[in-house]
Structures are given as C-alpha cells and as structure tokens.
Design a protein around this motif. Structure first.
Motif, PDB file in Angstrom:
ATOM      1  N   ALA A  51       0.844  -1.207   0.000  1.00  0.00           N
ATOM      2  CA  ALA A  51       0.000   0.000   0.000  1.00  0.00           C
ATOM      3  C   ALA A  51       0.872   1.247   0.000  1.00  0.00           C
ATOM      4  CB  ALA A  51      -0.932  -0.007   1.210  1.00  0.00           C
ATOM      5  N   GLU A  52       1.942   1.218   0.774  1.00  0.00           N
ATOM      6  CA  GLU A  52       2.862   2.362   0.816  1.00  0.00           C
ATOM      7  C   GLU A  52       3.586   2.545  -0.520  1.00  0.00           C
ATOM      8  OE1 GLU A  52       3.290   4.694   3.214  1.00  0.00           O
ATOM      9  OE2 GLU A  52       1.597   3.736   4.217  1.00  0.00           O
ATOM     10  N   LEU A  53       3.764   1.447  -1.248  1.00  0.00           N
ATOM     11  CA  LEU A  53       4.417   1.523  -2.564  1.00  0.00           C
ATOM     12  C   LEU A  53       3.443   1.927  -3.670  1.00  0.00           C
ATOM     13  CD1 LEU A  53       6.705  -1.647  -2.328  1.00  0.00           C
ATOM     14  CD2 LEU A  53       7.431   0.753  -2.237  1.00  0.00           C
ATOM     15  N   GLY A  54       2.171   2.012  -3.329  1.00  0.00           N
ATOM     16  CA  GLY A  54       1.188   2.497  -4.295  1.00  0.00           C
ATOM     17  C   GLY A  54       0.135   1.505  -4.753  1.00  0.00           C
ATOM     18  N   SER A  55       0.179   0.272  -4.274  1.00  0.00           N
ATOM     19  CA  SER A  55      -0.835  -0.714  -4.671  1.00  0.00           C
ATOM     20  C   SER A  55      -2.158  -0.443  -3.971  1.00  0.00           C
ATOM     21  CB  SER A  55      -0.379  -2.131  -4.308  1.00  0.00           C
ATOM     22  OG  SER A  55       0.796  -2.487  -4.989  1.00  0.00           O
ATOM     23  N   LYS A  56      -3.250  -0.761  -4.671  1.00  0.00           N
ATOM     24  CA  LYS A  56      -4.568  -0.745  -4.039  1.00  0.00           C
ATOM     25  C   LYS A  56      -4.749  -2.123  -3.400  1.00  0.00           C
ATOM     26  CE  LYS A  56      -6.588   2.525  -7.295  1.00  0.00           C
ATOM     27  NZ  LYS A  56      -7.564   2.731  -8.391  1.00  0.00           N
ATOM     28  N   VAL A  57      -4.692  -2.160  -2.090  1.00  0.00           N
ATOM     29  CA  VAL A  57      -4.677  -3.426  -1.352  1.00  0.00           C
ATOM     30  C   VAL A  57      -6.053  -3.715  -0.757  1.00  0.00           C
ATOM     31  CG1 VAL A  57      -3.655  -4.700   0.583  1.00  0.00           C
ATOM     32  CG2 VAL A  57      -2.229  -3.164  -0.820  1.00  0.00           C
ATOM     33  N   THR A  58      -6.522  -4.935  -1.009  1.00  0.00           N
ATOM     34  CA  THR A  58      -7.767  -5.422  -0.426  1.00  0.00           C
ATOM     35  C   THR A  58      -7.451  -6.653   0.400  1.00  0.00           C
ATOM     36  OG1 THR A  58      -9.041  -4.626  -2.322  1.00  0.00           O
ATOM     37  CG2 THR A  58     -10.091  -6.280  -0.928  1.00  0.00           C
ATOM     38  N   VAL A  59      -8.012  -6.724   1.605  1.00  0.00           N
ATOM     39  CA  VAL A  59      -7.801  -7.875   2.493  1.00  0.00           C
ATOM     40  C   VAL A  59      -9.126  -8.600   2.694  1.00  0.00           C
ATOM     41  CG1 VAL A  59      -7.161  -8.622   4.825  1.00  0.00           C
ATOM     42  CG2 VAL A  59      -5.887  -6.777   3.722  1.00  0.00           C
ATOM     43  N   VAL A  60      -9.100  -9.928   2.573  1.00  0.00           N
ATOM     44  CA  VAL A  60     -10.246 -10.738   2.948  1.00  0.00           C
ATOM     45  C   VAL A  60      -9.821 -11.681   4.072  1.00  0.00           C
ATOM     46  CG1 VAL A  60     -11.461 -10.605   0.749  1.00  0.00           C
ATOM     47  CG2 VAL A  60      -9.822 -12.438   1.119  1.00  0.00           C
TER      48      VAL A  60
END
Length: 201
Positions: A51-60
């Motif tokens: 996320a800090e590197l720019g990815s859109k992160v989703t957690v399930v």
C-alpha cells in the motif's frame, strides 16, 4: 528447520500472479491491485508495504476480526489505521475460487459485503505457516510431533529425545522471532548445564 507458508491446494493454480509471503518479497514490479487472503500479521505487514508503494490493497479474512489471537484493544487502532490506507478490508469473507485470467487473477468470494467475482493484478495467500518437521528424519529419533506438526518440547526446550532440543517455529505458536530468540537462549543455557526455563509472561 523453521516453517514454510501454507498454501492450500485450491489456491495452487499454476500462476505466478498467485504468491505466498516468500514470493511477495521477490516481486519485480508493484501491482496496481493486490488481494491479500488472510488478515494475520504476515498478510497485514506485506499489505501495508505494498500500500505504501502504491498498490490498491484489499484484504479478505474468513474470521470476524483481524489478527486472530491478538488483544482486541490493540487491534482496534491498527484496524482503523489500515482501513484508511487499504482499498478494503472484508471480514467474514471466504475465497472460494482463484482463476488465472491473462494478466489478472479472477477471485470468487462469498461474504456479507464482498460477494462475487473480483479481478486483481496479484493475489497474496497469507493464511499462516506450517512447521518443517517432516522429511528431516525425526521418525528415526524419539522426538514427538503433535497433530499440528509441531515438535513437543518442555519448558527447557527439550524433546523426548535426550540429544535433541527444539526452538522457534517448529516448537509451537506463536511462530515469531521474538519467541524464538528467548527459546534459543534457554536452550543454550540448558545445553551448558545451567538452570533455565522458557516462561513467557
């Protein structure tokens, strides 16, 4: 001997876009979108990095809370912080299928707020680790292994074999370095003939 990431057969789809925590450390690019399966410390740690590197992160997470086993009062501020940084955190949600789709991975989920098929650039499977206790010859010793695959030890890190001590991931949960370090100190002192015991507070 440590531990290795757990990877259920249903997630082994022969795609480099589906990875475990070891693979996540060796990516050559930053995915635009990343699904993290599992809301434990490894998944959240790797998710935060991306996320800090720019990815859109989703957690399930299958369970109804992040970091199972951790104090809920400590989890609450962490969850608030990462919800601000991640694209989504979906609790009580099950991943039922992964399917390679060109340069994407299609993920079928079942959950109260995240139900259906979703597409991600990469998927990180982070549902825990398993100890490396098979295939190393323990059957030729007196060492006992429990039904979860951990070596059975006492408070001095001794196994049922008088010549073998065990520490770290193979000696039980939590599988964390800050548990293994004091276990190692105890084992070294015991081997040196001193009185010592692993007694976590």
């Amino acid at each position: 001997t440590g531990s290795v990431p757990a990877m259920p057969k249903m997630f082994k789809i022969d795609s480099p876009r589906v990875m475990d925590s070891t693979g996540a450390l060796a990516l050559e690019d930053i995915p635009e979108s990343l699904l993290v399966i599992g809301g434990g410390y490894i998944g959240l740690e790797m998710g935060t990095v991306y996320a800090e590197l720019g990815s859109k992160v989703t957690v399930v997470e299958l369970l109804d809370g992040l970091l199972p086993g951790a104090d809920r009062d400590l989890v609450k501020p962490l969850e608030k912080r990462i919800r601000e940084r991640f694209a989504g955190i979906h609790l009580g949600t099950k991943v039922v299928e992964l399917k390679a789709a060109g340069d994407k991975v299609d993920v079928k989920t079942e959950g109260p707020e995240f139900d259906g098929v979703h597409s991600f650039d990469r998927v990180l499977v982070s549902i825990g680790r398993r100890p490396v206790t098979s295939g190393i010859g323990l059957e030729n010793t007196k060492v006992k292994v429990n039904d979860k695959g951990f070596v059975v030890v006492d408070e001095q890190m001794k196994t049922d074999d008088p010549h073998i001590l065990a520490i770290g991931d193979v000696a039980g949960e939590p599988m964390l370095a800050h548990k293994a370090s004091p276990e190692g100190k105890v084992a070294a002192e015991v081997l040196a003939g001193k009185t010592a015991a692993f007694e976590p507070q």
